[in-house]
Design an enzyme around this catalytic site. Structure first.
Site, short mmCIF file in Angstrom:
data_model
loop_
_atom_site.label_atom_id
_atom_site.label_comp_id
_atom_site.label_asym_id
_atom_site.label_seq_id
_atom_site.Cartn_x
_atom_site.Cartn_y
_atom_site.Cartn_z
N GLN A 190 23.39 42.21 5.92
CA GLN A 190 22.44 42.77 4.94
C GLN A 190 22.37 44.29 5.03
O GLN A 190 22.44 44.98 4.01
CB GLN A 190 21.04 42.19 5.20
N ILE A 191 22.22 44.80 6.26
CA ILE A 191 22.12 46.26 6.39
C ILE A 191 23.50 46.89 6.16
O ILE A 191 23.63 47.90 5.47
CB ILE A 191 21.55 46.69 7.76
N GLY A 192 24.53 46.28 6.74
CA GLY A 192 25.89 46.84 6.62
C GLY A 192 26.31 46.99 5.16
O GLY A 192 26.86 48.02 4.75
N ASP A 225 33.41 43.26 10.25
CA ASP A 225 32.56 42.15 10.69
C ASP A 225 33.47 41.07 11.28
O ASP A 225 34.68 41.04 11.00
CB ASP A 225 31.76 41.57 9.51
N ILE A 257 21.58 50.54 14.96
CA ILE A 257 20.43 49.96 14.24
C ILE A 257 20.05 48.61 14.85
O ILE A 257 18.92 48.14 14.71
CB ILE A 257 20.73 49.81 12.73
N HIS A 277 10.87 51.54 19.08
CA HIS A 277 10.82 50.88 17.78
C HIS A 277 10.28 49.46 17.99
O HIS A 277 10.97 48.48 17.81
CB HIS A 277 12.23 50.85 17.18
N1 APR Z 1 31.21 42.17 15.68
C1 APR Z 1 30.95 42.53 14.39
N2 APR Z 1 29.98 42.00 13.65
C2 APR Z 1 29.23 41.05 14.22
C3 APR Z 1 29.42 40.62 15.57
C4 APR Z 1 30.48 41.23 16.30
N3 APR Z 1 30.73 40.88 17.56
N4 APR Z 1 28.50 39.67 15.83
C5 APR Z 1 27.75 39.52 14.71
N5 APR Z 1 28.19 40.34 13.75
C6 APR Z 1 27.72 40.50 12.38
C7 APR Z 1 27.31 39.19 11.74
O1 APR Z 1 28.45 38.44 11.36
C8 APR Z 1 26.50 39.68 10.56
O2 APR Z 1 27.28 39.79 9.38
O3 APR Z 1 26.56 41.29 12.30
C9 APR Z 1 26.02 41.07 10.99
C10 APR Z 1 24.52 41.20 11.03
O4 APR Z 1 24.07 41.10 9.72
P1 APR Z 1 22.73 40.31 9.31
O5 APR Z 1 22.67 39.01 10.05
O6 APR Z 1 22.65 40.29 7.85
O7 APR Z 1 21.57 41.23 9.94
P2 APR Z 1 20.99 42.60 9.35
O8 APR Z 1 19.78 42.31 8.54
O9 APR Z 1 22.07 43.41 8.79
O10 APR Z 1 20.45 43.25 10.72
C11 APR Z 1 21.33 43.62 11.74
O11 APR Z 1 19.85 45.30 12.58
O12 APR Z 1 17.63 45.82 12.09
C12 APR Z 1 18.50 45.16 12.97
O13 APR Z 1 17.16 43.36 13.82
C13 APR Z 1 18.26 43.68 12.99
O14 APR Z 1 19.57 43.30 14.96
C14 APR Z 1 19.55 43.18 13.54
C15 APR Z 1 20.57 44.14 12.94
#
Ligand code: APR
Length: 308
Positions: free
Chosen positions: A14-16, A35, A120, A177
């Site tokens: 979501q953030i990415g 990812d 983040i 945070h």
């Molecule tokens: N390498 C790369 N990507 C990874 C790995 C890894 N080893 N492990 C997990 N991911 C990816 C997941 O596949 C997922 O697409 O990290 C992504 C995280 O995205 P979301 O689940 O949508 O989470 P998001 O809302 O983006 O938040 C990410 O930021 O604010 C913080 O608490 C939040 O820790 C969380 C992070």
């Protein structure tokens, strides 16, 4: 040789995905979206490529499952990890996200050894600390996105209540945070007028309480994840300050080496962000109450570090 900057987004969730869109819209440079989930970063990258002609943007975006593709990145923004679900604290994520941050940290160290890294992933202060340990990068080149967002939340709710433009409100939130972050009332103002002269104490107390719990408020509403638009926007502001050598004063999770009486951990403090990364930690005098709150926040960060 290309003079375009390269922005590597580690984690395409979501953030990415939002970071990729904002980096394109703000013309930061070319983007690599990495990812572990197959197809997803490629799909988002293809979708975003199609945004280019709509807004007349010239940015290249590549989605990938190969960490080697981040090679030579100028900036890495790390969101890989799991987000909170309702009822979870940011600290509940520590074990899972620490393993992920260790892994991607190794990848950054190997492939983008000169990058400025913005973390983040939560729990933010601790994951930033871990990232610096794993990469071994100078502390000035590793920081965490928290204070910009926490401050924006404080500004938003103050402006909403005062019915003024958010640009009129100048505020500061320091500390970790977490739910014991420290909105610094003594340095918060509206159009230069100290906030305590604009608003009753009870009102300020209520707004600050809401700010501390804002992340959780979003989680409770979304039910399936945590905030993503505002964390992404905040990190983009930090990346811009670095890439454009803005020397901007903003609160970020930075390594403290004795400042505020804190040594050896990352904590939300005001810094100057420019081409040298975190160029300076700015120390401001705090009220006795704010000092007490900051100490509490430091203890929380230290207790989560001890889990590592
Ligand atoms: N390498 C790369 N990507 C990874 C790995 C890894 N080893 N492990 C997990 N991911 C990816 C997941 O596949 C997922 O697409 O990290 C992504 C995280 O995205 P979301 O689940 O949508 O989470 P998001 O809302 O983006 O938040 C990410 O930021 O604010 C913080 O608490 C939040 O820790 C969380 C992070």
């Amino acid at each position: 040789m290309s003079s375009r900057k390269k922005i590597a987004l580690i984690g395409a969730g979501q953030i990415g995905g939002t970071l990729a869109l904002l980096a394109g819209l703000r013309g930061l440079g070319d983007v690599v979206l990495y990812d572990v989930v197959e197809g997803m970063p490629q799909g988002k990258a293809l979708d975003l490529t199609h945004v280019g002609p709509v807004f007349g943007l010239d940015f290249n975006i590549k989605g990938t499952n190969a960490i080697e593709d981040i090679a030579g990145a100028d900036v890495c923004i790390v969101t890989s990890g799991i987000p909170r679900k309702p009822g979870m604290s940011r600290d509940d994520l520590v074990k899972t996200n620490a393993d992920i941050v260790r892994k991607v940290g190794e990848g950054i160290k190997k492939n983008a050894p000169k990058a400025f890294v913005i973390v983040i992933t939560n729990p933010l202060d601790v994951m930033t600390y871990l990232m610096q340990q794993v990469t071994g990068f100078p502390a000035a080149r590793v920081c965490g996105m928290a204070g910009v967002l926490d401050t924006a939340r404080y500004q938003a709710h103050l402006a909403e209540d005062l019915r003024v433009s958010t640009t009129s409100v100048s505020a500061f939130v320091l500390g970790g945070h977490g739910d014991d972050m420290v909105p610094v009332r003594s340095y918060t103002s509206c159009g230069g007028i100290p906030i305590e002269r604009m608003m009753a104490k009870e009102k300020l107390d209520a707004i600050e309480k809401r700010v501390r719990g804002s992340g959780g408020e979003v989680v409770a509403l979304l039910k399936t994840g945590s905030a993503f638009y505002s964390p992404a926007a905040s990190a983009i502001l930090m990346a811009e300050a670095y890439l454009h050598d803005k020397k901007k004063l903003m609160p970020v999770a930075a390594y403290c080496n004795g400042e505020y009486g804190v040594k050896g951990i990352y904590l939300g403090v005001p810094v100057i962000l420019g081409a040298g990364g975190v160029e300076k930690v700015i120390e401001i005098e705090l009220s006795a109450q704010e000092k007490g709150q900051l100490e509490k926040s430091v203890s929380s960060v230290r207790s989560v570090i001890s889990i590592l």
